[in-house]
Every structure is written in C-alpha cells, then in structure tokens.
Design a protein around this motif. Sequence first.
Motif, mmCIF file in Angstrom:
data_model
loop_
_atom_site.group_PDB
_atom_site.id
_atom_site.type_symbol
_atom_site.label_atom_id
_atom_site.label_comp_id
_atom_site.label_asym_id
_atom_site.label_seq_id
_atom_site.Cartn_x
_atom_site.Cartn_y
_atom_site.Cartn_z
ATOM 1 N N ASP A 108 0.813 -1.233 0.024
ATOM 2 C CA ASP A 108 0.074 0.018 -0.059
ATOM 3 C C ASP A 108 0.864 1.118 0.104
ATOM 4 N N LYS A 109 2.293 0.963 0.141
ATOM 5 C CA LYS A 109 3.008 2.195 0.137
ATOM 6 C C LYS A 109 3.150 2.942 -1.116
ATOM 7 N N VAL A 110 2.909 4.332 -1.319
ATOM 8 C CA VAL A 110 3.002 5.031 -2.376
ATOM 9 C C VAL A 110 4.652 5.436 -2.817
ATOM 10 N N LEU A 111 4.946 5.163 -4.050
ATOM 11 C CA LEU A 111 6.242 5.293 -4.370
ATOM 12 C C LEU A 111 6.697 6.761 -4.887
ATOM 13 N N ALA A 112 5.699 7.186 -5.480
ATOM 14 C CA ALA A 112 5.760 8.155 -6.308
ATOM 15 C C ALA A 112 4.345 9.032 -6.714
ATOM 16 N N GLU A 113 4.149 10.222 -6.851
ATOM 17 C CA GLU A 113 2.944 10.980 -7.376
ATOM 18 C C GLU A 113 3.517 11.905 -8.166
ATOM 19 N N ASP A 114 2.652 12.042 -9.276
ATOM 20 C CA ASP A 114 2.794 12.835 -10.520
ATOM 21 C C ASP A 114 4.269 13.024 -10.812
ATOM 22 N N ALA A 115 5.118 12.054 -10.635
ATOM 23 C CA ALA A 115 6.615 12.105 -11.230
ATOM 24 C C ALA A 115 7.106 10.856 -11.430
ATOM 25 N N PRO A 116 8.052 10.734 -12.356
ATOM 26 C CA PRO A 116 8.719 9.301 -12.433
ATOM 27 C C PRO A 116 9.404 9.051 -11.101
ATOM 28 N N TYR A 117 9.419 7.702 -10.851
ATOM 29 C CA TYR A 117 10.122 7.076 -9.688
ATOM 30 C C TYR A 117 11.299 6.846 -10.203
ATOM 31 N N ILE A 118 12.436 7.281 -9.603
ATOM 32 C CA ILE A 118 13.813 6.987 -10.188
ATOM 33 C C ILE A 118 14.836 6.265 -9.214
ATOM 34 N N TRP A 119 15.493 5.343 -9.159
ATOM 35 C CA TRP A 119 16.241 4.723 -8.250
ATOM 36 C C TRP A 119 17.252 3.814 -9.112
ATOM 37 N N LYS A 120 18.280 3.372 -8.026
ATOM 38 C CA LYS A 120 19.237 2.172 -8.463
ATOM 39 C C LYS A 120 18.744 1.165 -7.911
ATOM 40 N N VAL A 121 18.415 0.124 -8.526
ATOM 41 C CA VAL A 121 17.745 -1.240 -8.405
ATOM 42 C C VAL A 121 18.861 -2.173 -7.990
ATOM 43 N N SER A 122 18.108 -3.301 -7.072
ATOM 44 C CA SER A 122 18.949 -4.355 -6.654
ATOM 45 C C SER A 122 18.012 -5.394 -6.976
ATOM 46 N N ARG A 123 18.370 -6.679 -6.806
ATOM 47 C CA ARG A 123 17.544 -7.997 -7.005
ATOM 48 C C ARG A 123 16.267 -7.848 -6.272
ATOM 49 N N LYS A 124 16.253 -7.442 -5.111
ATOM 50 C CA LYS A 124 14.986 -7.354 -4.374
ATOM 51 C C LYS A 124 13.874 -6.317 -4.729
ATOM 52 N N ASP A 125 14.131 -5.578 -5.903
ATOM 53 C CA ASP A 125 13.353 -4.611 -6.522
ATOM 54 C C ASP A 125 12.661 -5.417 -7.585
ATOM 55 N N SER A 126 12.912 -6.507 -7.999
ATOM 56 C CA SER A 126 12.144 -7.364 -9.013
ATOM 57 C C SER A 126 10.714 -7.528 -8.495
ATOM 58 N N GLY A 127 10.003 -7.503 -9.349
ATOM 59 C CA GLY A 127 8.398 -7.850 -9.064
ATOM 60 C C GLY A 127 7.478 -6.939 -9.986
ATOM 61 N N GLY A 128 6.345 -6.908 -9.396
ATOM 62 C CA GLY A 128 5.270 -6.170 -10.135
ATOM 63 C C GLY A 128 4.955 -4.676 -9.400
ATOM 64 N N TYR A 129 4.599 -3.720 -10.239
ATOM 65 C CA TYR A 129 4.509 -2.343 -10.084
ATOM 66 C C TYR A 129 3.112 -1.776 -10.569
ATOM 67 N N ILE A 130 2.322 -1.069 -9.836
ATOM 68 C CA ILE A 130 1.020 -0.464 -10.509
ATOM 69 C C ILE A 130 0.828 0.885 -10.437
ATOM 70 N N CYS A 131 0.376 1.369 -11.535
ATOM 71 C CA CYS A 131 -0.123 3.098 -11.737
ATOM 72 C C CYS A 131 -1.429 3.293 -11.499
ATOM 73 N N LYS A 132 -1.825 4.043 -10.760
ATOM 74 C CA LYS A 132 -3.387 4.649 -10.835
ATOM 75 C C LYS A 132 -3.342 5.761 -11.160
ATOM 76 N N ALA A 133 -4.229 6.166 -11.946
ATOM 77 C CA ALA A 133 -4.609 7.471 -12.357
ATOM 78 C C ALA A 133 -6.240 7.959 -12.085
ATOM 79 N N LEU A 134 -6.047 9.297 -11.852
ATOM 80 C CA LEU A 134 -7.378 9.953 -11.850
ATOM 81 C C LEU A 134 -7.420 11.459 -12.171
ATOM 82 N N GLY A 135 -8.423 11.620 -12.924
ATOM 83 C CA GLY A 135 -8.506 13.058 -13.536
ATOM 84 C C GLY A 135 -9.742 13.502 -13.607
#
Length: 623
Positions: free
Chosen positions: A276-303
């Motif tokens: 349930d933790k929000v990684l980023a809002e209204d901007a790209p999420y940028i970081w240096k990845v490791s193996r633990k970052d493998s997996g699924g990501y979801i984007c939700k949009a509301l306008g």
Amino acid sequence: MDILILLSLCLLSWRGIQGQHDQSKVLLGHKVTLPCEVHRHGDSSAATLQWLYEKNGNHLILTTGTTIEDSDMKDRVSVNKNMGLVIKNVQMQDEKLFICQVKDQNDEVKESKVHVKVYQAPEGPEITMEENGIQITDEAVQIGICETKNGYPTPNITWYRNSTQLRNGKNDVVVSTLITVLSNGLIAVKSALSSPVSKSDVYSEFYCEVSYDLPKGNFMKESGKGNITVYYPNTEVQLMIKSQSEMIKEGDEVQLICKGDGNPQPQISLYRKDEDKVLAEDAPYIWKVSRKDSGGYICKALGLDIFNDMEAETELHVHFLDPPVLSEKSPVNAELGNILSIFCSVNSSAQTDIHWTRDGSIIANGSELSLSLQDYTDAGRYECVARVTSIPALTQSQELLVILKGKPQVSVSSQLIEVQDGEKLTVTCTAIGNPTPNISWYINGSEIDGQISQVTDNKVMSELTLLVMQEQVNERLICVAQNEFNSSTEYIQLQERPATTAVSSDDKETAPTDEPAAKTGSDSTKDPSIEPRSQKSYGVVIVAVIVCILLLAILGAVLYFLYKKGRIPCGRSGTKDITKPGEKDHIVVEMKPDSPAEESVLLPGAQDKKQPVDQEKYMDLRN
C-alpha cells in the motif's frame, strides 16, 4: 441614333486620355526626378513654366521657372536644367499629383502630369499563439495573431499550418484582418486566425507570411513557427520502465513512468504490487535497483475527465550474479606431481558462462579446472570468471592461489665441461622447491662450499668457483638440492681437454665429441660419494687405424683393376735378343721384377702407352 452613340464614346475616350498621367515610384526617404514632358529644351517661345501640385482638390504653385515658391516642400525641391522637378528625401505626404504647365506667348497652355507613388517595406511579421490550452472542438476558435508594421502600401498576411495555406472560409477557417494607419503615415496590419482544433494539432506548426510591393517588384517575409496546447480526455494510462540498457542488472538506474493518453495528464500514483506504500506521485520514480526490486508495479490515474479510476501494471526483472564459489578455499596447498581439480559454481538470475584464466589468458572453459602439477611453474594465481550470457557487462570473478610443495627441481649451468689441470672453473646450480631447498656440492666424495644466493621465495642459486686438480679431471661434479620432502641431484662431467697435437684435417674432423650429458633430476638414492668411471681418449688412435684400412683397401682395388686390364705382366717370362748379328756368344741376363707390387706402380690414365718401367728389362754384360 448611331451617330450620337459614336460621339459619346469618342468623348469618353478623350476624357479618359485627358485623365491619364505618368507614375513615378520611389522608396520612402529616397530622391526622385519628375520630367516635364511639355517642355522642349531650348524652346525660347515659352513665356512661363510652372510646377504645381494638387492639394485638397486645388492646384498650388510649387515653382515658377526655377524659382521655388514658399511651401512645406521648399527645402526639398529644385528644378534641373531640363526643367525637371527634383524632390529629395521623399516623405509620405509627397505621394500626390504633380503638374508641369507651360504657357506660351499666345497664352496657350500645355500640361504634363506625374503621380508620385511612395513605397516602404514593412517590418517582419510577429506571431503570437494562444497561450492557454484549447479543448478539441469542431467550431472555430482563435489560434493566433500575426502582425506587421510600418509598411506602405498595405501589405497582405497569409496563414499556414504545416506548410499548408489556410484560406478564409475554407474548412471553417476564419481569418480577420485589421488595418491601421500609423501617425507616420505608414500602415500596420493585424491578422487573427481562428480554426477548429483536433487532436492532431498537438504536433501542428503555425506561421504567417507577409507580402508587399516595392518599386522593383513583390516581396515576402515569414514569421517564426508556433504551437498550441491542445486538451483532450484520457482514455487509458501506461506504465513504462526506462533504463539505459534493455537488460536491467543490479546497480542500474531505472525510471518508472506512468502516463495517460490525454492532455492534461491525470493525477498519478505509483505503488509496489501487494503493498500500500506510495512510491511516487505525478512524477517518475527513479532509483538504483537491486534484485529485491524485482516484481510487479502498479500505476493508478485519476483526472477530472475520467469517470473511473484507471490502472496500469508492469513487471520489473533485475538480473544479478553473485561472486563465484570455489570447491576449495584459496590458497590451496598441493604436492608436486599430483593432479588438482577445482570446481567453480555461481548463483545468477540467468544462464552463465564460466571460464578459468591465468595472467589474463583463458586456460579452461567450464566450471572445472584440472591441473597436472608437474612443475613449480604450475603454482600461482588462477581466476574463475563468470559472465551472464545475455548481459556481458554483468561479470564476477574469484581468485584461486595454488601453492606447490615437494622435492626440489634442480638444474646446472652446463652438464659437460672440458678442463685441464690447474684451470679455474666457475659453475652454477639452481634449485626450485617448497620448502626452499638447500644446495650442496660434491666431487670425489668430498663436499665443496659454493656461494648461495636467494632468487625468489622458493628458488635458490649456488655459484661454485673451483681450481681443478689432476685427480678431479674426468670426474663428476655433483650438485644436490634437498628440502624436507626429498632431494634431487644434477651432475657436471669434467672431461679432460686433449693436448694440442699436429693431426691431419681428417683426424680433426673424425675426432670424437664430448660424451652425452648426464640426465637431470635423478633420484635421491644416488650416493654423491660414488666415484665416476674413468674416461679415456682413444679418438686419435682409432682415426689413424681407420685411415690406414681405407688406404689399403684403395690400393688393393687399384692393383686388381690393373691386373684385369693386363697392365701387370704377372707370371710371364721372355727373352729378347738385343745383340747384334754375329754376337751370339755374348752373355745376356734377364731382369724381372722382384714382386708384382713393383710392377703395379702405375699412374691412372697411363694405360694407352707402356712406360719403360712396364717393359721387361735387359742388361748388356758384354762390356
């Protein structure tokens, strides 16, 4: 009736001809000369000549002859020798009708008219696009304004979309124009463009063109290009992964970008799947990845233009490669002469290539390294290198240090040396071993001291300087290297150098060479005190015997050859009367060779003619 119509037409034509006049085109601020067509040069019959100009429907005198009348043009006009009117620094108010009038002595008046036309190039057009966003619409809305100033006569403005001309009234396009006369008499033109807007206009480029006349023709200028912001609703969102490489590995910088297909963009939130933790809002999420970052990501949009929430999902795969693990912990201790097998295993996210290197060169492919440790040079550093096949940049390595232990390996500077009694000799013996060996020298069962020097951790060298004595000639000098594992021995044969004697070249060529060198690396079971067998030099005697045998064989072959050819009178006897007639009572003695060998001394090639020594000889004993 026909006559009246004809007369009317003629009158109209005459009036038209009377109303015609010349036109003189001039740029603003330039000079112009107006000719007087009714004046003839040198015509003295003319009573008066005047230049007049038209103002507010009246004709005002500008000059009489060459005299300038008082007017607002007085400082800028003059009359030349041909009675032409010269106007300097032409102004906008100079655009009028000028009349040259000649009146002769009979009061007959002749006129010629010239209309001055002033031109000025306008400034370049400037375009202003609608700054606020425009919703897509089928009705014409204002898109931009194009304006140009300080031109004369009135310039024209044309609009373009992506190099296509936009015409007023076509495809619901509306172009409205406002013309303004400025205080300086020049003209400003403002053109407004209105048009329906579609989604494709997001990428459209608009610009305008101003065209104008000058004395030398028609010209044009273009404005810069402008865009408009087009608003249209979002129908879906996309979640994209952006990285410098297609195959993402640990340590790479990754961007998660969520975008809608409309404008403006909807409000966006990025989540890790099942979190349930929000990684980023209204901007790209940028970081240096490791193996633990493998997996699924979801984007939700509301306008505001979206009635229901929209979502997009993606999977991130982060490749990894752990350092290789060896089956033996480095360093590895091994004994000389054994076979060492080491296995290299890796943990990775994809197929991996493994190879072994030494000093930067590949020595084996695959996870197993098998070493046959037959020499101390096989000791040293080896490296297991693992590389993910699909990502060459993803590489890991592990070093293996092999330490060899065993009996020494020994070598000498020379295995056979010719010496003489009293000669000074210097030799070296080198030994490699682990633990580091000790070196000893022996001759005739006695130990001799050498000078020991350390070359490397496991390599030593001993230098021996020896004054050779007669009892040491033809003996073996023994080098023994020993450590806690075992010992190894090497020999140097001291061979007596033959005395210098006068021998034939054949003898020298067939003289025996040095004896073969002793084999190296002999067992430690050999006793250094064992005396070597005596060595004799019989070379010269053997060569002499061989030469004698060859000469006898050659001599026998020659004698046999002469015998077969009949050159040797073997077994024959005869007499020849060499006395004169009547001298039979004289004693005759026959001389024969004592042996066949004496008869057979012939030179090659002397077979065609017998020499005197080949004939039977007689001696006259009468005297």
